[in-house]
Write a protein that holds these residues in place. Structure first.
Motif, PDB file in Angstrom:
ATOM      1  N   ALA A  48      -6.382   5.259  -1.185  1.00 13.97           N
ATOM      2  CA  ALA A  48      -7.163   6.342  -1.739  1.00 13.97           C
ATOM      3  C   ALA A  48      -6.804   7.746  -0.972  1.00 13.97           C
ATOM      4  CB  ALA A  48      -8.477   5.909  -1.097  1.00 13.97           C
ATOM      5  N   ASP A  49      -6.370   7.785   0.137  1.00 13.98           N
ATOM      6  CA  ASP A  49      -6.104   9.110   0.655  1.00 13.98           C
ATOM      7  C   ASP A  49      -4.941   9.894   0.103  1.00 13.98           C
ATOM      8  OD1 ASP A  49      -7.811   8.528   2.617  1.00 13.98           O
ATOM      9  OD2 ASP A  49      -6.420   7.858   4.248  1.00 13.98           O
ATOM     10  N   HIS A  50      -5.245  11.357  -0.172  1.00 15.40           N
ATOM     11  CA  HIS A  50      -4.368  12.194  -0.418  1.00 15.40           C
ATOM     12  C   HIS A  50      -3.454  12.807   0.485  1.00 15.40           C
ATOM     13  CE1 HIS A  50      -5.593  12.551  -4.930  1.00 15.40           C
ATOM     14  NE2 HIS A  50      -5.988  11.437  -4.443  1.00 15.40           N
ATOM     15  N   ARG A 107       0.807  -1.200  -0.048  1.00 12.89           N
ATOM     16  CA  ARG A 107      -0.078  -0.087   0.101  1.00 12.89           C
ATOM     17  C   ARG A 107       0.737   1.123  -0.031  1.00 12.89           C
ATOM     18  NH1 ARG A 107      -2.771  -1.830   5.371  1.00 12.89           N
ATOM     19  NH2 ARG A 107      -0.526  -2.202   5.856  1.00 12.89           N
TER      20      ARG A 107
END
Length: 523
Positions: A63-65, A20
Motif C-alpha cells: 500500500a505504501d508509495h 510483497r
C-alpha cells in the motif's frame, strides 16, 4: 519477466505464497509534478502493470508509495528512498520494483550499498525495462555494467554543460544566474540591459568609495540614502533581494567586472555583449584603493593621516558621515573632518560644515579617560565591547553557514539536472547554466564573508588589554600604533555625533550605561 527474478524467500515472510512488492519512482526535477498525470505516475503504472502480470507467482503491490519527486539520483539523500530502506530492514517488503535501474540510483557506489541492504534482508530487485536477476553472478555483472554507463552518462552531461558554459562566457554572453544591481535581463533573450535608476546607484557606490576610502563609511551612507540590493522576481513568482546592503555586498559590487562591460571566467576577462556602467579610469582607481586596503587590512588608507574616527563620526544636523581631509599651510598639515553633504553639495547645505580633527578626537579621548576613572563603568564598557565582538562573530558564522548550505543545495540541484535525461536537452542546459551562475555568485559571497570574518578576528583585543588600557589610559595610549589606537576606539565607541550649531560632540559608547557619557563643547 521470468520467475528467476525473485530472490530466496526470507524466513520471516508471513505467507510464503505472497511476494510483497514495493514500487519506487523518482524524478530529478519538480517540473511537471503538478500535472494530473506526471512522470512518477507513468513509472508507477508501468511497475504495477508488471506486478499484475506476475499475479500467478503471488506478487502483490504494497500500500505504501515510495515516490521521490525533485530528487537527484546522484546521492541517497531522498526521503522516499530512506523510507524504502527502513521497510526493507523491517521485513515488510520482499521485492523492490522500478521502471528503470537509474531511477533507484545513478551512483555505482550508492547502488552497491542499496543492493547489499536488499541481499542482507532477502529482498530481490526488479527493473521493468531491463531484465536481469540480482541473485546470480552474471545478473550482478549486468547490473553493474548498466550502472557504470548511467554514471558515465551523468558525468559526460556535466562536462558537456561546463564546456558549453565556458564557451559562452568566452564569447561574452550572459548565461543566467542572479540579476545584478544596475542591469535587467532582456525579455527578448539572454542579454543584460542597463537599468538607468540602478546604474545610477552603482555609480554612486563607486564614487562614495573613492571619496570615503573604506567600506564602513560607504555602508553608513548607503543606509542613510536607503540604497538596497537588487530586487527581482523568480520564475515561480517569489520576490528576492531588496535588502539592506552589507560590507560583503558592497565589496561584491566594487569587484564585479560586469560593470566594465566584461565577463569573467576562471580568472580571465572577456568583452561582454552588455554595455558598461563604470568607466575604466574609475574602475582602476577603485581597485587600486581596494588593493591598498587589502594589503594591510586597510591600515594604510584608514590610518596614514591618523584619522581615528573614520567611519564613526556623523554630522548631527543632516545625518551624513563626516570624512577626513586636510589642508597644507606653509608646509604644515591641518586635519579636519568635513560633512559629506557640505563637501559634495556645497557649504550652504549643512550647518556643521567641518570640525578640527584634533579637537573632536581629543573630546572622544577625554570621554574614554572618564570611563577609566570609574571601575564599574570601565568593566561595563569592556564587557559590552567584547559582547559586541562576539555577536558580530556569531553573525558572520551564521552567514557563512547559510551560504555553505545554499551552495550544497545548488550543487545537488545541478547534479539532479545533469542526471535527468527525461527532459529536452536545451531546456536542461538553460536550467543548468542558471544554477551554475548561482553557484558562482554564492561562492563569491562565501569568500567575501570568510575574508571579513578573518579580518574581524585579526582585530580582536582581549579583555585584559581593555582593562589595562582603561585603567592606565595615557601611558599605554601613547605607546600604541595608529592602527591599534583606531581598533581600541572602534571597540569602545559605537558612534560620535558632532553638531556644528552648538559645537557639541556626543560620544555613544558600546555600553548602554555609558551612552552619551561625554557631552563636551569644542571651541
Amino acid at each position: 519477466m521470468a520467475r528467476s527474478n525473485l530472490a530466496t524467500v526470507p524466513a520471516r515472510r508471513p505467507d510464503p505464497t505472497i511476494v510483497r512488492c514495493a514500487v519506487y519512482t523518482r524524478k530529478s526535477t519538480e517540473e511537471g509534478l503538478q500535472q494530473e498525470f506526471n512522470s512518477l505516475d507513468a513509472q508507477r503504472e508501468a511497475a504495477e502493470a508488471f506486478i499484475v502480470s506476475q499475479k500467478n507467482e503471488g506478487w502483490q503491490v504494497v500500500a505504501d508509495h515510495f515516490d521521490d519527486g525533485g530528487y537527484t539520483g546522484g546521492n541517497m539523500d531522498r526521503p522516499a528512498l530512506r523510507r524504502l530502506l527502513v521497510a526493507v530492514e523491517s521485513g515488510s517488503v520482499d521485492c523492490v520494483v522500478v521502471y528503470k535501474v537509474d531511477r533507484l540510483s545513478r551512483s555505482l557506489m550508492d547502488f552497491a550499498r542499496i543492493i547489499e541492504a536488499f541481499d542482507r534482508n532477502g529482498v530481490s530487485f526488479v527493473s521493468v525495462t531491463q531484465q536481469f536477476n540480482t541473485t546470480t553472478s552474471i545478473g550482478r555483472l549486468t547490473l553493474n555494467i548498466l550502472l557504470s554507463f548511467a554514471q558515465f552518462e551523468r558525468e559526460i552531461i556535466s562536462e558537456r554543460t561546463r564546456d558549453k558554459m565556458s564557451a559562452a562566457r568566452r564569447k561574452g554572453k550572459w548565461i543566467g544566474g542572479h540579476p545584478v544591481l544596475g542591469y535587467d535581463i532582456d525579455p527578448k533573450g539572454g542579454k543584460l540591459v542597463i537599468n538607468p535608476e540602478e546604474a545610477g546607484q552603482v555609480r554612486t557606490i563607486f564614487a562614495l568609495y573613492l571619496e570615503l576610502g573604506s567600506l564602513s563609511p560607504v555602508l553608513q551612507e548607503t543606509e542613510r540614502r536607503g540604497l538596497l540590493t537588487k530586487r527581482w522576481t523568480t520564475e515561480d513568482g517569489k520576490v528576492r533581494g531588496g535588502q539592506r546592503m552589507s560590507k560583503g555586498t558592497l565589496h561584491g559590487i566594487l569587484t564585479n567586472a560586469l560593470y566594465t562591460g566584461m565577463v569573467e571566467h576562471k580568472g580571465s576577462l572577456y568583452p561582454g555583449e552588455h554595455e558598461r556602467i563604470i568607466d575604466q579610469r574609475t574602475w582602476e582607481r577603485v581597485h587600486e584603493t581596494l588593493r591598498r586596503n587589502g594589503s594591510d587590512k586597510g591600515a594604510t588608507v584608514r590610518n596614514k593621516l591618523g584619522a581615528l574616527l573614520r567611519g564613526l563620526l556623523l554630522c548631527v544636523p543632516c545625518g551624513a558621515p563626516m570624512v577626513h581631509t586636510y589642508t597644507m599651510r606653509k608646509s604644515k598639515r591641518y586635519r579636519y573632518y568635513v560633512c559629506y553633504n557640505a563637501q559634495q553639495k556645497g557649504w550652504q547645505n549643512c550647518q556643521t560644515k567641518s570640525v578640527s580633527a584634533q579637537a573632536i578626537e581629543s573630546a572622544v579621548l577625554d570621554g574614554i579617560r572618564r570611563i577609566g576613572t570609574d571601575p564599574k563603568l570601565a568593566e561595563a564598557v569592556a564587557v559590552k565591547a567584547l559582547e559586541h565582538h562576539s555577536r558580530r562573530r556569531e553573525e558572520l558564522n551564521d552567514q557563512v553557514a547559510a551560504e555553505r548550505r545554499n551552495l550544497r543545495q545548488l550543487n545537488r540541484a545541478l547534479a539532479g539536472e545533469a542526471a535527468d535525461t527525461t527532459v529536452d536537452s536545451g531546456a536542461r542546459f538553460d536550467r543548468m547554466t542558471s544554477i551554475q551562475k548561482e553557484i558562482e555568485a554564492t561562492e563569491r559571497r562565501l569568500a567575501e564573508l570568510t575574508a571579513e570574518r578573518n579580518l574581524f578576528d585579526g582585530e580582536r583585543i582581549n579583555a585584559d588589554d581593555l582593562h589595562r588600557t582603561l585603567a592606565e589610559f595615557d601611558p599605554i595610549w601613547s605607546s600604541l600604533s595608529t592602527q591599534e589606537q583606531e581598533q581600541m576606539i572602534h571597540l569602545l565607541v559605537a558612534k560620535v555625533g558632532y553638531d556644528g550649531r552648538s559645537g557639541k560632540a556626543t560620544v555613544n559608547f558600546r555600553s548602554a550605561g555609558a551612552k552619551e557619557l561625554c557631552q563636551g563643547t569644542i571651541q
